[in-house]
Design a protein around this motif. Structure first.
Motif, PDB file in Angstrom:
ATOM      1  N   VAL A  86       0.949  -0.999   0.035  1.00 54.25           N
ATOM      2  CA  VAL A  86       0.076  -0.280  -0.042  1.00 54.25           C
ATOM      3  C   VAL A  86       0.891   1.353  -0.013  1.00 54.25           C
ATOM      4  CG1 VAL A  86      -1.671  -1.294   1.152  1.00 54.25           C
ATOM      5  CG2 VAL A  86      -0.191   0.305   2.584  1.00 54.25           C
ATOM      6  N   ILE A  87       2.029   1.205   0.280  1.00 50.23           N
ATOM      7  CA  ILE A  87       2.824   2.495   0.663  1.00 50.23           C
ATOM      8  C   ILE A  87       3.245   3.224  -0.777  1.00 50.23           C
ATOM      9  CG2 ILE A  87       5.284   3.113   1.490  1.00 50.23           C
ATOM     10  CD1 ILE A  87       3.563   2.215   3.857  1.00 50.23           C
ATOM     11  N   PRO A  88       3.652   2.580  -1.786  1.00 51.86           N
ATOM     12  CA  PRO A  88       3.559   3.333  -2.897  1.00 51.86           C
ATOM     13  C   PRO A  88       2.817   4.294  -3.303  1.00 51.86           C
ATOM     14  CG  PRO A  88       4.763   1.254  -3.347  1.00 51.86           C
ATOM     15  CD  PRO A  88       3.845   1.119  -1.817  1.00 51.86           C
ATOM     16  N   ALA A  89       1.324   3.906  -3.409  1.00 49.57           N
ATOM     17  CA  ALA A  89       0.221   4.577  -3.826  1.00 49.57           C
ATOM     18  C   ALA A  89       0.083   5.582  -2.668  1.00 49.57           C
ATOM     19  CB  ALA A  89      -0.892   3.559  -3.723  1.00 49.57           C
ATOM     20  N   LEU A  90       0.249   5.276  -1.432  1.00 48.27           N
ATOM     21  CA  LEU A  90       0.118   6.560  -0.450  1.00 48.27           C
ATOM     22  C   LEU A  90       1.102   7.629  -0.909  1.00 48.27           C
ATOM     23  CD1 LEU A  90      -0.521   4.646   2.803  1.00 48.27           C
ATOM     24  CD2 LEU A  90      -2.055   6.258   1.628  1.00 48.27           C
ATOM     25  N   ARG A  91       2.356   7.166  -1.114  1.00 43.63           N
ATOM     26  CA  ARG A  91       3.340   8.069  -1.099  1.00 43.63           C
ATOM     27  C   ARG A  91       3.117   9.168  -2.375  1.00 43.63           C
ATOM     28  NH1 ARG A  91       8.807   8.084   0.114  1.00 43.63           N
ATOM     29  NH2 ARG A  91       8.707   5.609   0.926  1.00 43.63           N
ATOM     30  N   ARG A  92       2.480   8.479  -3.507  1.00 45.02           N
ATOM     31  CA  ARG A  92       2.152   9.391  -4.596  1.00 45.02           C
ATOM     32  C   ARG A  92       1.075  10.203  -4.347  1.00 45.02           C
ATOM     33  NH1 ARG A  92       2.748   4.340  -7.430  1.00 45.02           N
ATOM     34  NH2 ARG A  92       0.510   3.952  -6.981  1.00 45.02           N
ATOM     35  N   GLU A  93      -0.023   9.844  -3.592  1.00 42.86           N
ATOM     36  CA  GLU A  93      -1.289  10.565  -3.158  1.00 42.86           C
ATOM     37  C   GLU A  93      -0.522  11.893  -2.360  1.00 42.86           C
ATOM     38  OE1 GLU A  93      -4.291  12.367  -3.379  1.00 42.86           O
ATOM     39  OE2 GLU A  93      -3.901  10.802  -4.610  1.00 42.86           O
ATOM     40  N   LEU A  94       0.291  11.366  -1.236  1.00 44.10           N
ATOM     41  CA  LEU A  94       0.841  12.453  -0.573  1.00 44.10           C
ATOM     42  C   LEU A  94       1.509  13.522  -1.297  1.00 44.10           C
ATOM     43  CD1 LEU A  94       2.170  10.155   2.451  1.00 44.10           C
ATOM     44  CD2 LEU A  94       0.058  12.061   2.821  1.00 44.10           C
ATOM     45  N   ALA A  95       2.202  12.955  -2.231  1.00 46.47           N
ATOM     46  CA  ALA A  95       2.910  14.120  -3.080  1.00 46.47           C
ATOM     47  C   ALA A  95       2.066  15.205  -3.807  1.00 46.47           C
ATOM     48  CB  ALA A  95       3.972  13.316  -3.946  1.00 46.47           C
ATOM     49  N   ALA A  96       1.117  14.630  -4.266  1.00 47.08           N
ATOM     50  CA  ALA A  96       0.067  15.114  -5.158  1.00 47.08           C
ATOM     51  C   ALA A  96      -0.996  16.013  -4.567  1.00 47.08           C
ATOM     52  CB  ALA A  96      -0.534  14.144  -6.206  1.00 47.08           C
ATOM     53  N   TYR A  97      -0.875  16.139  -3.262  1.00 46.44           N
ATOM     54  CA  TYR A  97      -1.846  16.815  -2.461  1.00 46.44           C
ATOM     55  C   TYR A  97      -2.498  18.027  -2.884  1.00 46.44           C
ATOM     56  CZ  TYR A  97       1.203  20.136   0.026  1.00 46.44           C
ATOM     57  OH  TYR A  97       1.789  21.374   0.169  1.00 46.44           O
ATOM     58  N   ARG A  98      -1.609  19.041  -3.433  1.00 50.65           N
ATOM     59  CA  ARG A  98      -2.271  20.440  -4.096  1.00 50.65           C
ATOM     60  C   ARG A  98      -2.446  20.373  -5.269  1.00 50.65           C
ATOM     61  NH1 ARG A  98       1.114  25.196  -1.356  1.00 50.65           N
ATOM     62  NH2 ARG A  98      -0.455  26.066  -2.380  1.00 50.65           N
ATOM     63  N   LEU A  99      -2.358  19.442  -5.973  1.00 53.68           N
ATOM     64  CA  LEU A  99      -2.840  19.216  -7.491  1.00 53.68           C
ATOM     65  C   LEU A  99      -4.037  19.212  -7.807  1.00 53.68           C
ATOM     66  CD1 LEU A  99      -0.010  16.675  -8.909  1.00 53.68           C
ATOM     67  CD2 LEU A  99       0.282  19.337  -8.957  1.00 53.68           C
ATOM     68  N   PRO A 100      -4.686  19.914  -8.877  1.00 54.37           N
ATOM     69  CA  PRO A 100      -5.924  19.767  -9.381  1.00 54.37           C
ATOM     70  C   PRO A 100      -6.028  18.311  -9.778  1.00 54.37           C
ATOM     71  CG  PRO A 100      -4.736  21.070 -11.046  1.00 54.37           C
ATOM     72  CD  PRO A 100      -3.977  20.595  -9.809  1.00 54.37           C
ATOM     73  N   PRO A 101      -7.457  18.057  -9.515  1.00 51.92           N
ATOM     74  CA  PRO A 101      -7.777  16.291  -9.670  1.00 51.92           C
ATOM     75  C   PRO A 101      -7.515  15.961 -11.298  1.00 51.92           C
ATOM     76  CG  PRO A 101      -9.719  17.573  -9.409  1.00 51.92           C
ATOM     77  CD  PRO A 101      -8.504  18.464  -9.093  1.00 51.92           C
ATOM     78  N   ALA A 102      -7.144  15.120 -11.797  1.00 54.15           N
ATOM     79  CA  ALA A 102      -7.041  14.403 -13.140  1.00 54.15           C
ATOM     80  C   ALA A 102      -8.375  14.115 -13.503  1.00 54.15           C
ATOM     81  CB  ALA A 102      -6.292  13.206 -13.379  1.00 54.15           C
ATOM     82  N   ASP A 103      -8.672  14.309 -14.833  1.00 53.57           N
ATOM     83  CA  ASP A 103      -9.868  13.968 -15.481  1.00 53.57           C
ATOM     84  C   ASP A 103     -10.442  12.511 -14.903  1.00 53.57           C
ATOM     85  OD1 ASP A 103      -9.848  16.116 -16.932  1.00 53.57           O
ATOM     86  OD2 ASP A 103      -9.025  15.065 -18.862  1.00 53.57           O
ATOM     87  N   GLY A 104     -11.822  12.528 -14.438  1.00 57.39           N
ATOM     88  CA  GLY A 104     -12.284  11.221 -13.811  1.00 57.39           C
ATOM     89  C   GLY A 104     -13.645  11.766 -13.498  1.00 57.39           C
ATOM     90  N   PRO A 105     -14.400  10.756 -12.750  1.00 56.57           N
ATOM     91  CA  PRO A 105     -15.815  10.957 -12.273  1.00 56.57           C
ATOM     92  C   PRO A 105     -15.826  11.808 -11.453  1.00 56.57           C
ATOM     93  CG  PRO A 105     -14.988   8.715 -11.398  1.00 56.57           C
ATOM     94  CD  PRO A 105     -13.946   9.424 -12.504  1.00 56.57           C
ATOM     95  N   ALA A 106     -16.887  12.572 -11.275  1.00 57.52           N
ATOM     96  CA  ALA A 106     -17.025  13.757 -10.272  1.00 57.52           C
ATOM     97  C   ALA A 106     -17.103  13.028  -8.683  1.00 57.52           C
ATOM     98  CB  ALA A 106     -18.240  14.403 -10.375  1.00 57.52           C
ATOM     99  N   PRO A 107     -16.394  13.837  -7.731  1.00 58.68           N
ATOM    100  CA  PRO A 107     -16.504  13.295  -6.272  1.00 58.68           C
ATOM    101  C   PRO A 107     -17.996  13.100  -5.924  1.00 58.68           C
ATOM    102  CG  PRO A 107     -15.504  15.502  -6.672  1.00 58.68           C
ATOM    103  CD  PRO A 107     -15.732  15.036  -7.977  1.00 58.68           C
ATOM    104  N   ARG A 108     -18.007  12.101  -4.849  1.00 57.44           N
ATOM    105  CA  ARG A 108     -19.436  12.019  -4.417  1.00 57.44           C
ATOM    106  C   ARG A 108     -19.705  13.271  -3.676  1.00 57.44           C
ATOM    107  NH1 ARG A 108     -17.985   6.124  -1.716  1.00 57.44           N
ATOM    108  NH2 ARG A 108     -15.914   7.251  -1.738  1.00 57.44           N
ATOM    109  N   ASP A 109     -20.930  13.061  -3.006  1.00 54.30           N
ATOM    110  CA  ASP A 109     -21.410  14.422  -2.254  1.00 54.30           C
ATOM    111  C   ASP A 109     -20.812  14.327  -0.873  1.00 54.30           C
ATOM    112  OD1 ASP A 109     -23.582  13.188  -0.300  1.00 54.30           O
ATOM    113  OD2 ASP A 109     -23.812  12.289  -2.013  1.00 54.30           O
ATOM    114  N   VAL A 110     -20.727  15.524  -0.206  1.00 52.08           N
ATOM    115  CA  VAL A 110     -19.760  15.606   1.026  1.00 52.08           C
ATOM    116  C   VAL A 110     -20.392  14.431   2.160  1.00 52.08           C
ATOM    117  CG1 VAL A 110     -18.998  16.938   2.693  1.00 52.08           C
ATOM    118  CG2 VAL A 110     -19.242  17.965   0.430  1.00 52.08           C
ATOM    119  N   ASP A 111     -21.473  14.376   2.184  1.00 52.19           N
ATOM    120  CA  ASP A 111     -22.231  13.403   3.255  1.00 52.19           C
ATOM    121  C   ASP A 111     -21.614  11.990   2.993  1.00 52.19           C
ATOM    122  OD1 ASP A 111     -23.446  15.325   4.611  1.00 52.19           O
ATOM    123  OD2 ASP A 111     -25.413  15.006   3.660  1.00 52.19           O
ATOM    124  N   THR A 112     -21.605  11.498   1.726  1.00 52.69           N
ATOM    125  CA  THR A 112     -21.369  10.256   1.359  1.00 52.69           C
ATOM    126  C   THR A 112     -19.686  10.026   1.662  1.00 52.69           C
ATOM    127  OG1 THR A 112     -23.101  10.197  -0.609  1.00 52.69           O
ATOM    128  CG2 THR A 112     -21.066   8.539  -0.679  1.00 52.69           C
TER     129      THR A 112
END
Length: 404
Positions: A86-112
């Motif tokens: 699990v560590i490599p994927a966590l490392r990548r996401e921690l590095a990308a924390y301020r980047l705008p999201p890549a193209d993909g599905p819209a995030p779920r609503d905040v309650d979900t």
């Protein structure tokens, strides 16, 4: 025993690092502000190296504490590989924390999203490291996308959820021995908490920052830092808001740990008393900001604080008659048995120490397998008792610990 035989012990790693520095045992003792007798006994494997000793020695030797503990441990089973994967994927996401999201599905609503983060926190409390680590990267990415999509109050909510999720990621990294990533998670917790504009979320971030200071042997600085953190939530505490009272209490527990590591038993007990009083005003089973503070939590910390100052007798005494409630997180209960095993070993109850480790394994196996103090306890139990039991040898094999 040869040095190769004792390769699993922290004492072995300390001795290697000391010799590479060109120091005598006396020089290490003087520079780490510990006794020469303690250095000798740790290096010989006669007593376990406490976290305070490891932090002080690492600071003196100018090496990472994880180097002295031999972390992260090399995977030796298929389950180990799955957990560490699990560590490599966590490392990548921690590095990308301020980047705008890549193209993909819209995030779920905040309650979900809030429900998904709550589920991740439940996995954290269960110390299910593989399932939690596998879930977090995508969840963090979706929360990052939501933070760019929303404005105002909803955006602040998302940042609060990000802070909670980064805290869960930090626990995975810390428990698997990736201290560099755990520190990075603390940075991300602080950043997200500030964006949430929630003073208690920021206080929770201070709790995690204090952990970094304690691990770096910056104990007096940590005590001052935590005093300031409690001062910043004074207004909320005066209003008797339960989340604030719980945060006030857990910050006192962290101060108790810093004082215990510094060898100041009186100050540690003073902070423990403050936390005990705060817990009387908090609902049993409460989990404000995922810090699980209540009377059971204080009882567990009380045992751990005694162990941290190497008072095994007091630790055993504090544990007498304690039965955690069903609402107490398994991660916290498992940690209690690990601490109690250390206390029992210091108290001379070696058979009971092994029984406590077996309890820890039953309750939170992944946490127990990867915990450096479990390894240190097992290695020194084996050194202290050459007539090794099949149970001790079997536990060592399960935990991936090589005994001579």
């Amino acid at each position: 025993m040869t040095s190769e035989d004792r390769a699993e012990s922290i004492g072995h790693h300390v001795r290697v690092a000391r010799k590479l520095a060109g120091w005598t045992q006396r020089q290490l003792a003087d520079r780490a502000h510990v006794s020469l007798d303690l250095v000798k006994k740790v290096e010989q494997g006669r007593i376990p190296a406490s976290p305070a000793f490891v932090a002080a020695a690492a600071r003196a030797l100018r090496v990472p504490a994880t180097e002295l503990m031999g972390q992260p441990y090399a995977p030796s089973t298929a389950e180990d590989h799955r957990v560490h994967a699990v560590i490599p994927a966590l490392r990548r996401e921690l590095a990308a924390y301020r980047l705008p999201p890549a193209d993909g599905p819209a995030p779920r609503d905040v309650d979900t999203l809030a429900a998904a983060v709550a589920q991740a926190s439940r996995l954290r409390h269960a110390a299910t490291l593989d399932a939690l680590g596998a879930e977090l990267p995508l969840l963090l990415s979706e929360l990052r996308a939501a933070a760019h999509q929303h404005r105002g109050y909803e955006r602040e909510r998302v940042y609060g959820l990000l802070a909670e999720s980064y805290a869960a990621a930090g626990q995975v990294c810390w428990k698997l021995g990736h201290a560099d990533l755990s520190s990075l998670c603390t940075d991300r917790i602080e950043w997200a908490a500030q964006q949430s504009h929630d003073p208690l979320a920021m206080a929770a971030a201070d709790f995690y920052r204090a952990g970094e200071l304690i691990a770096a042997a910056e104990w007096q600085g940590c005590l001052h830092f935590l005093e300031q953190a409690r001062h910043r939530i004074t207004d909320e505490v005066r209003q008797a808001q339960e989340p604030a009272v719980a945060m006030h209490g857990v910050l006192h527990l962290k101060s108790g740990l810093a004082a215990a590591r510094a060898g100041d038993a009186a100050t540690s007990d003073d902070h423990l008393a403050e936390a005990t009083d705060a817990a009387r005003h908090v609902t049993a089973g409460s989990d404000h900001y995922r810090l699980a503070f209540d009377t059971d939590s204080v009882r567990i910390w009380a045992v751990g604080l005694a162990v941290e100052r190497r008072d095994g007798t007091e630790a055993v005494k504090r544990a007498e008659g304690f039965r955690p409630a069903a609402t107490t997180p398994r991660e916290r209960i498992g940690h209690h048995w690990i601490d109690l095993a250390r206390g029992q070993q210091l108290h001379g109850q070696r058979d009971r120490a092994l029984a406590s480790l077996l309890q820890a394994r039953r309750i939170s196996p992944q946490q127990t397998r990867h915990h450096p103090q479990v390894r240190e306890t097992v290695v020194t139990l084996a050194e202290q008792d050459r007539r090794r039991t099949d149970t001790l040898a079997g536990f060592a094999r399960w935990a991936g610990i090589r005994l001579p």
